[in-house]
Design an enzyme around this catalytic site. Structure first.
Site: not given
Ligand code: NAP
Length: 248
Positions: A156
């Site tokens: 990751y």
């Molecule tokens: N939350 C944290 O602590 C954190 C920290 C640092 C960085 N990030 C980054 O922030 C971003 C969002 O994280 P989050 O925590 O909000 O994640 P999340 O709640 O799991 O949401 C992920 C989103 O990505 C979409 N997605 C995932 N795989 C996909 C695919 N193959 N095709 C199309 N859509 C896809 C999902 O849509 P569907 O499920 O509808 O497909 C969902 O809308 C990510 O890039 C993550 O690495 C998060």
């Protein structure tokens, strides 16, 4: 004061959940017509309804982002719905963790396809059009794990380190044509995707000056700053939005 985004169209990938959903709502609140994507049509409809109920403009595109073709198809659908794309937020991402020795080859490939390849081909599709119009803004969503080595997060972290380098390369490539490319680096943020981490997320956040996990809205506010006019002289940065976690 953040500038208005009225008259512009923003594509937010992963807009059905967490940081992406909050970003879609925030950008729509600033006047952008938001096209949000994801695989889950139910969550997509809910996000669109939330934005429309608040007087904003939004559409959902169901897209399983798994290769260059699906990225290009999403760009085309977004264009059909919203016209030329002015803002791209590469937010969709996955973050599986686990010991290196146990990490399956297929999972390695899926992480790099979702987190690196798809954003690359979305930018390949949309940035030249923005450059031709002489304006645009792209924000990539990275993570503090791209810089800090953490056990179980080699794949990751490496994928997001690639995103950070691409951010700088694209700033160099498209900036002279008026397209600003930047990234945010969120710290631990409470979302649907991190729900499974439970207390582990709080422990990760506790070491930072803020001493707590972030909210999706706090990450969205930083993304909105980077896409709006107030950041007109900001190119190629990776903005930590992490409660100070990367600073100490
Ligand atoms: N939350 C944290 O602590 C954190 C920290 C640092 C960085 N990030 C980054 O922030 C971003 C969002 O994280 P989050 O925590 O909000 O994640 P999340 O709640 O799991 O949401 C992920 C989103 O990505 C979409 N997605 C995932 N795989 C996909 C695919 N193959 N095709 C199309 N859509 C896809 C999902 O849509 P569907 O499920 O509808 O497909 C969902 O809308 C990510 O890039 C993550 O690495 C998060």
């Amino acid at each position: 004061m953040t500038a208005e985004l009225s008259g512009s169209t923003a594509l937010v990938t992963g807009g059905t959940s967490g940081i992406g959903r909050a970003t879609a709502i925030t950008l729509a609140g600033l006047g952008a017509h938001v096209v949000l994507s994801g695989r889950d049509a139910g969550r997509g409809a809910e996000a669109v309804e939330t934005i429309r109920a608040a007087g904003g403009k939004a559409d959902f595109v169901a897209a399983d982002l798994k290769d260059a073709a699906s990225a290009r198809e999403l760009a085309a659908r977004a264009r059909e719905l919203g016209g030329p794309i002015d803002v791209l937020v590469n937010n969709a991402g996955i973050f599986p963790t686990g010991p290196t020795a146990d990490f399956a080859e297929a999972d390695f490939d899926t992480v790099f396809t979702t987190n690196v390849k798809v954003p690359f081909f979305l930018v390949a599709e949309l940035a030249p059009e923005m450059a031709a119009r002489g304006r645009g803004a792209i924000v990539n969503v990275s993570t503090i794990v791209a810089k800090n080595g953490m056990a179980g997060m080699a794949v990751y972290g490496a994928s997001k380190a690639a995103v950070e380098l691409m951010t700088k390369a694209w700033a160099a490539e498209f900036g002279p044509s008026g397209v600003r490319v930047n990234a945010v680096s969120p710290g631990p943020t409470r979302t649907e995707g991190t729900a499974a981490f439970g207390d582990g997320l709080d422990e990760l956040a506790a070491a930072g000056p803020a001493g707590r996990v972030g909210t999706p809205e706090e990450i969205a506010a930083a993304i909105a700053f980077l896409v709006a006019g107030d950041a007109s002289f900001v190119h190629g940065v990776v903005l930590p939005v992490d409660g100070g976690r990367a600073a100490v």
